[in-house]
Design an enzyme around this catalytic site. Sequence first.
Site, short mmCIF file in Angstrom:
data_model
loop_
_atom_site.label_atom_id
_atom_site.label_comp_id
_atom_site.label_asym_id
_atom_site.label_seq_id
_atom_site.Cartn_x
_atom_site.Cartn_y
_atom_site.Cartn_z
CG HIS A 1 26.65 34.36 39.04
ND1 HIS A 1 26.64 35.27 37.71
CD2 HIS A 1 27.92 34.19 38.87
CE1 HIS A 1 27.65 35.34 36.91
NE2 HIS A 1 28.44 34.70 37.80
CD GLU A 2 29.83 33.62 42.26
OE1 GLU A 2 30.69 32.70 41.85
OE2 GLU A 2 29.60 34.67 41.70
CG HIS B 1 30.79 30.03 38.35
ND1 HIS B 1 31.10 30.33 37.02
CD2 HIS B 1 30.51 31.52 38.89
CE1 HIS B 1 31.40 31.32 36.65
NE2 HIS B 1 30.68 32.18 37.68
CD GLN C 1 34.03 32.45 39.04
OE1 GLN C 1 33.54 32.83 39.72
NE2 GLN C 1 34.20 33.70 37.96
CB CYS D 1 30.60 36.19 35.02
SG CYS D 1 31.51 34.82 35.59
CG LEU D 2 35.17 38.50 38.91
CD1 LEU D 2 35.80 38.21 39.96
CD2 LEU D 2 35.41 39.95 38.34
N GLY E 1 31.31 38.15 44.01
CA GLY E 1 31.28 36.53 44.10
C GLY E 1 32.57 35.77 43.42
NI NI Z 1 30.77 34.30 37.52
#
Ligand code: NI
Length: 192
Positions: A148-149, A152, A50, A106-107, A45
């Site tokens: 989760h996304e 963000h 991000q 998370c990236l 995701g």
């Molecule tokens: Ni994330």
Amino acid sequence: MIYQIIPYGDPVLRKVAVDIEKDSVDVKKMSEDMFETMYAASGVGLAAPQVGLSLRMFVVDGRPFNEGEDMTEEDKDPSLVDFKKVFINAEILSEDGEEWGFEEGCLSIPGIRQDVYRPEYVTIKYFDTDWNELTETYEGLAARIIQHEYDHIDGILFTDHLNPVKKRMLKNKLADITKGKVKVDYKMKFSK
Ligand code: NI
């Protein structure tokens, strides 16, 4: 085009992102670039903040979670079949069911994984890249990735859901990420 991924500590990750006005952004191109960026980093995701864009859009592809060579049919999560999607101007309408724990990463927060508790079901209204408005309910890992996304685009990170003890334990590691003192095998945009 592969974007650089924004690390923990950058203020763009803390902004509440704004809706995309139809035709103001080439959402097809932007989603292709976001997918390319996500795949290059082996993520499932990725949300626009991000990659430094404070817009309410995220992409998901949960299929890799269902494809491990050592995975039995029983391990597989039916919610992830064909779960490759783009969510534009999403709005969560409800979250239901029991909260369950899953180890998230998370990236933007490389090297940290922690159990996060979230409700089992999520009902979400959004636009796809053809600007069709859809309302759907997801469960299992598909719901998890969406939650989760979606966080963000509201400026929330998974570490915000941890208890104060865990947060304190991670404080130095998070500070290191902000300073670029972290090993990562994809492109990140550190401030110096
Ligand atoms: Ni994330």
